[in-house]
Design a protein around this motif. Sequence first.
Motif, PDB file in Angstrom:
ATOM      1  N   ILE A  92       0.837  -1.203   0.000  1.00 14.09           N
ATOM      2  CA  ILE A  92       0.000   0.000   0.000  1.00 14.09           C
ATOM      3  C   ILE A  92       0.872   1.254   0.000  1.00 14.09           C
ATOM      4  CG2 ILE A  92      -1.621   1.329   1.419  1.00 14.09           C
ATOM      5  CD1 ILE A  92      -2.861  -1.438   2.210  1.00 14.09           C
ATOM      6  N   GLN A  93       2.000   1.200   0.708  1.00 11.98           N
ATOM      7  CA  GLN A  93       2.933   2.332   0.717  1.00 11.98           C
ATOM      8  C   GLN A  93       3.667   2.464  -0.620  1.00 11.98           C
ATOM      9  OE1 GLN A  93       5.495   1.396   3.992  1.00 11.98           O
ATOM     10  NE2 GLN A  93       3.988   1.911   5.566  1.00 11.98           N
ATOM     11  N   LEU A  94       4.139   1.330  -1.143  1.00  9.54           N
ATOM     12  CA  LEU A  94       4.992   1.353  -2.328  1.00  9.54           C
ATOM     13  C   LEU A  94       4.234   1.600  -3.620  1.00  9.54           C
ATOM     14  CD1 LEU A  94       7.301  -1.687  -1.446  1.00  9.54           C
ATOM     15  CD2 LEU A  94       7.973   0.726  -1.474  1.00  9.54           C
ATOM     16  N   ARG A  95       2.951   1.264  -3.652  1.00  7.62           N
ATOM     17  CA  ARG A  95       2.178   1.403  -4.883  1.00  7.62           C
ATOM     18  C   ARG A  95       0.987   2.342  -4.693  1.00  7.62           C
ATOM     19  NH1 ARG A  95       6.168  -0.106  -6.574  1.00  7.62           N
ATOM     20  NH2 ARG A  95       6.627  -1.683  -8.192  1.00  7.62           N
ATOM     21  N   GLU A  96       1.184   3.353  -3.880  1.00  6.25           N
ATOM     22  CA  GLU A  96       0.137   4.347  -3.656  1.00  6.25           C
ATOM     23  C   GLU A  96      -0.295   4.952  -4.996  1.00  6.25           C
ATOM     24  OE1 GLU A  96      -0.557   8.495  -1.102  1.00  6.25           O
ATOM     25  OE2 GLU A  96       1.422   7.557  -1.219  1.00  6.25           O
ATOM     26  N   GLY A  97      -1.587   5.002  -5.217  1.00  5.71           N
ATOM     27  CA  GLY A  97      -2.110   5.554  -6.457  1.00  5.71           C
ATOM     28  C   GLY A  97      -2.573   4.511  -7.448  1.00  5.71           C
ATOM     29  N   ARG A  98      -2.139   3.273  -7.291  1.00  2.00           N
ATOM     30  CA  ARG A  98      -2.614   2.213  -8.168  1.00  2.00           C
ATOM     31  C   ARG A  98      -4.100   1.958  -7.898  1.00  2.00           C
ATOM     32  NH1 ARG A  98       0.515   1.265 -12.635  1.00  2.00           N
ATOM     33  NH2 ARG A  98       2.428   0.117 -12.192  1.00  2.00           N
ATOM     34  N   GLY A  99      -4.824   1.584  -8.933  1.00  2.00           N
ATOM     35  CA  GLY A  99      -6.259   1.399  -8.805  1.00  2.00           C
ATOM     36  C   GLY A  99      -6.669   0.276  -7.883  1.00  2.00           C
ATOM     37  N   TYR A 100      -5.779  -0.689  -7.666  1.00  2.00           N
ATOM     38  CA  TYR A 100      -6.133  -1.840  -6.839  1.00  2.00           C
ATOM     39  C   TYR A 100      -5.888  -1.622  -5.344  1.00  2.00           C
ATOM     40  CZ  TYR A 100      -1.062  -2.708  -7.320  1.00  2.00           C
ATOM     41  OH  TYR A 100       0.308  -2.589  -7.330  1.00  2.00           O
ATOM     42  N   ILE A 101      -5.270  -0.504  -4.976  1.00  2.00           N
ATOM     43  CA  ILE A 101      -4.903  -0.281  -3.576  1.00  2.00           C
ATOM     44  C   ILE A 101      -6.135  -0.207  -2.668  1.00  2.00           C
ATOM     45  CG2 ILE A 101      -3.887   1.386  -1.969  1.00  2.00           C
ATOM     46  CD1 ILE A 101      -1.862  -0.328  -3.455  1.00  2.00           C
ATOM     47  N   ALA A 102      -7.216   0.404  -3.133  1.00  2.00           N
ATOM     48  CA  ALA A 102      -8.418   0.516  -2.306  1.00  2.00           C
ATOM     49  C   ALA A 102      -8.948  -0.860  -1.925  1.00  2.00           C
ATOM     50  CB  ALA A 102      -9.493   1.313  -3.041  1.00  2.00           C
ATOM     51  N   ALA A 103      -8.892  -1.801  -2.865  1.00  2.00           N
ATOM     52  CA  ALA A 103      -9.371  -3.161  -2.582  1.00  2.00           C
ATOM     53  C   ALA A 103      -8.469  -3.846  -1.554  1.00  2.00           C
ATOM     54  CB  ALA A 103      -9.435  -3.973  -3.868  1.00  2.00           C
ATOM     55  N   LEU A 104      -7.152  -3.612  -1.628  1.00  2.00           N
ATOM     56  CA  LEU A 104      -6.240  -4.193  -0.646  1.00  2.00           C
ATOM     57  C   LEU A 104      -6.472  -3.592   0.731  1.00  2.00           C
ATOM     58  CD1 LEU A 104      -2.842  -4.401  -2.585  1.00  2.00           C
ATOM     59  CD2 LEU A 104      -4.592  -6.170  -2.302  1.00  2.00           C
ATOM     60  N   GLU A 105      -6.719  -2.285   0.781  1.00  2.00           N
ATOM     61  CA  GLU A 105      -7.001  -1.635   2.065  1.00  2.00           C
ATOM     62  C   GLU A 105      -8.285  -2.185   2.675  1.00  2.00           C
ATOM     63  OE1 GLU A 105      -4.981   2.784   1.482  1.00  2.00           O
ATOM     64  OE2 GLU A 105      -7.002   2.407   0.706  1.00  2.00           O
ATOM     65  N   ALA A 106      -9.310  -2.372   1.847  1.00  2.00           N
ATOM     66  CA  ALA A 106     -10.581  -2.909   2.340  1.00  2.00           C
ATOM     67  C   ALA A 106     -10.400  -4.329   2.867  1.00  2.00           C
ATOM     68  CB  ALA A 106     -11.629  -2.875   1.229  1.00  2.00           C
ATOM     69  N   HIS A 107      -9.618  -5.127   2.149  1.00  2.00           N
ATOM     70  CA  HIS A 107      -9.358  -6.502   2.602  1.00  2.00           C
ATOM     71  C   HIS A 107      -8.629  -6.493   3.941  1.00  2.00           C
ATOM     72  CE1 HIS A 107      -8.196 -10.760   2.417  1.00  2.00           C
ATOM     73  NE2 HIS A 107      -7.002 -10.346   2.809  1.00  2.00           N
ATOM     74  N   ARG A 108      -7.624  -5.634   4.054  1.00  2.00           N
ATOM     75  CA  ARG A 108      -6.847  -5.572   5.293  1.00  2.00           C
ATOM     76  C   ARG A 108      -7.721  -5.134   6.466  1.00  2.00           C
ATOM     77  NH1 ARG A 108      -3.286  -1.338   7.490  1.00  2.00           N
ATOM     78  NH2 ARG A 108      -1.942  -2.368   9.010  1.00  2.00           N
ATOM     79  N   GLU A 109      -8.568  -4.147   6.244  1.00  2.00           N
ATOM     80  CA  GLU A 109      -9.456  -3.687   7.313  1.00  2.00           C
ATOM     81  C   GLU A 109     -10.444  -4.770   7.721  1.00  2.00           C
ATOM     82  OE1 GLU A 109     -11.212  -0.145   5.834  1.00  2.00           O
ATOM     83  OE2 GLU A 109      -9.328   1.006   5.856  1.00  2.00           O
ATOM     84  N   ARG A 110     -10.947  -5.510   6.724  1.00  2.00           N
ATOM     85  CA  ARG A 110     -11.899  -6.581   7.039  1.00  2.00           C
ATOM     86  C   ARG A 110     -11.211  -7.695   7.827  1.00  2.00           C
ATOM     87  NH1 ARG A 110     -13.111 -11.258   4.490  1.00  2.00           N
ATOM     88  NH2 ARG A 110     -11.927 -10.676   2.629  1.00  2.00           N
ATOM     89  N   ARG A 111     -10.003  -8.049   7.414  1.00  2.00           N
ATOM     90  CA  ARG A 111      -9.261  -9.099   8.116  1.00  2.00           C
ATOM     91  C   ARG A 111      -8.933  -8.655   9.538  1.00  2.00           C
ATOM     92  NH1 ARG A 111      -8.496 -13.988   5.693  1.00  2.00           N
ATOM     93  NH2 ARG A 111      -6.876 -13.466   4.173  1.00  2.00           N
TER      94      ARG A 111
END
Length: 277
Positions: free
Chosen positions: A234-253
């Motif tokens: 999330i830090q290294l690829r800030e701005g990529r379109g898929y980051i929001a989905a990774l953040e949502a997954h991390r928050e859910r987990r």
Amino acid sequence: MLDIESAVLDDTAHRRYQQMERWVPSDEKPIRRGYQRAEDPLTCPRWVFQTITTAAMMVLVEDAQGGVDVQRFVTLSAPDHSEREVLTGILQVLADAPADAELCTWMGLAHDAPLIINGCVQHGLTLPHGWRWLAHGGFHKDRHIDLARAYTGGMRMKPIHLAEVLAVMDIPGKLTCPPFAVTNLIYAGRWDDLQSACEVDVISTALLLARWRRLTDPRAEADAVEDRILRRVIQLREGRGYIAALEAHRERRFGKKLAEAANDAAVLAAWLTQDAA
């Protein structure tokens, strides 16, 4: 971690092959008798004719406690890099890795390694010292973890898609496009989308590795390793379109873990919720 994307971009070599076989395509005989089009190498170029356009590599470093951190996340792709430059970049990442570094892929023995070997031979590139075992097909029982091979008993079981395993493990994957659409991204020149798709496959494979390695290494919980990898990405690829989905997954987990911890506390330490005397 390594993933590459490729497609047939130049028909010159395939036409040479047709000439060697004395094959002249025509409307009356579009394929050879007894073949389906996708089965006939004279009318449907096989993998050896593909050009590597994109590579994503994630270098993971393990600590003494079994934790994992992302040291580097490298993406090389057209139109900024030629196939030779992409391959040179892959070899440089391998050369810079520690002497005992392992390669991890999904289906790398059947796809990534053969294409890299074929490309390096075409361009006259030499594998780094310590990685020359790749020249013999990419198999190494200790240095190459092909998770597809591990999951299928060395391909004795029917091969499965990465997305199937990710779905079972509840690991995010294929966030930007389905697998069948990747080749069309190359032909359409949608390089940012292609890079994202390639990066997501590397991220997914890294998260799967975090769970697989638990089979033989009990030092670190897979969830903790997954969280560290996701935070770094999330830090290294800030701005990529898929980051929001990774953040949502991390928050859910993370939310699920909090709920489990709260439930355990209520059962095992009910006094925590009681007022002090």
